[in-house]
Enzyme design. Structure first.
Site, PDB file in Angstrom:
ATOM      1  N   VAL A 105       0.832  -1.199   0.000  1.00 56.33           N
ATOM      2  CA  VAL A 105       0.000   0.000   0.000  1.00 56.33           C
ATOM      3  C   VAL A 105       0.870   1.253   0.000  1.00 56.33           C
ATOM      4  O   VAL A 105       0.624   2.205  -0.747  1.00 56.33           O
ATOM      5  CB  VAL A 105      -0.960   0.000   1.202  1.00 56.33           C
ATOM      6  CG1 VAL A 105      -1.765   1.291   1.252  1.00 56.33           C
ATOM      7  CG2 VAL A 105      -1.906  -1.198   1.121  1.00 56.33           C
ATOM      8  N   TYR A 106       1.910   1.249   0.814  1.00 53.55           N
ATOM      9  CA  TYR A 106       2.822   2.392   0.863  1.00 53.55           C
ATOM     10  C   TYR A 106       3.494   2.584  -0.491  1.00 53.55           C
ATOM     11  O   TYR A 106       3.574   3.708  -1.002  1.00 53.55           O
ATOM     12  CB  TYR A 106       3.872   2.164   1.952  1.00 53.55           C
ATOM     13  CG  TYR A 106       4.791   3.334   2.179  1.00 53.55           C
ATOM     14  CD1 TYR A 106       4.376   4.437   2.924  1.00 53.55           C
ATOM     15  CD2 TYR A 106       6.088   3.344   1.653  1.00 53.55           C
ATOM     16  CE1 TYR A 106       5.221   5.519   3.126  1.00 53.55           C
ATOM     17  CE2 TYR A 106       6.932   4.422   1.862  1.00 53.55           C
ATOM     18  CZ  TYR A 106       6.495   5.499   2.602  1.00 53.55           C
ATOM     19  OH  TYR A 106       7.335   6.570   2.810  1.00 53.55           O
TER      20      TYR A 106
END
Length: 208
Positions: A105-106
């Protein structure tokens, strides 16, 4: 840094860039100061397998790391373009070019920020406003929690102090450099990953 400290009056404006009121307060302050630099450095860390992350966390990460900087940049464009010379410096990450297990996600948000920076730089190529992108590797701050620190130690990840990243950012603003990556072998891995990402799949298998 000392000369800048003497030249400018430093002040802080607490604001939440993920909501419109917060962004508007920054816009008003920038107009009052006739600001010619925007540094998008707000961020939320994210670590863990995709199935372990809840929906609210995922939305917050993408909203803070990608959507909010895009909206804030758009809001400040008229102010910045009205200056004889101006900068937007987006602080990305090596993980914006080199995606690792546990950071899906990052990395997605930082990949997006890098793409936004690249496209806007080309869009405004004839403007007095320069769009810049700085990609540090792991930085030794409280941004990373104990789990990420443990992961970095286990995988032998190298890190830099915040002073080095700050110096690099200041140097970019002064020189007008379009893009910069910090650290070796991260810079090399970024280049290899850009050419042949499948080559590195096996290298990063142990990080699972």
């Amino acid at each position: 840094a000392d000369s800048i400290q003497k030249t400018y009056d430093w002040s802080a404006l607490p604001a939440d860039i993920t909501n419109e009121d917060g962004r508007r307060s920054i816009q008003d302050a920038a107009a009052a100061m006739r600001a010619n630099v925007l540094v998008n450095n707000a961020g939320v860390a994210s670590f863990g397998t995709l199935e372990s992350l809840d929906e609210a966390h995922m939305v917050r990460v993408v909203q803070t790391n990608l959507i909010a900087p895009m909206l804030l940049t758009r809001l400040l464009l008229p102010q910045l373009q009205a200056q004889p010379e101006a900068r937007v410096l987006n602080i990305g990450s090596a993980l914006g070019s080199l995606a690792l297990p546990g950071f899906c996600v990052y990395s997605a948000a930082k990949f997006g920020l890098r793409g936004f920076s690249e496209a806007l730089r080309r869009e405004l190529a004839d403007s007095t406003l320069k769009i810049q992108y700085l990609a540090p590797r792991t930085t030794r701050t409280a941004f990373n929690d104990a789990r990420i620190e443990k992961f970095n130690r286990a995988t032998g990840a190298q890190s830099d102090g915040p002073e080095r990243v700050a110096r690099a950012a200041l140097d970019m603003l002064e020189r007008g450099t379009a893009e910069r990556y910090l650290g070796f072998p991260e810079k090399l891995a970024v280049r290899i990953n850009g050419l042949a990402p499948r080559w590195l799949d096996g290298v990063f298998r142990r990080r699972r």
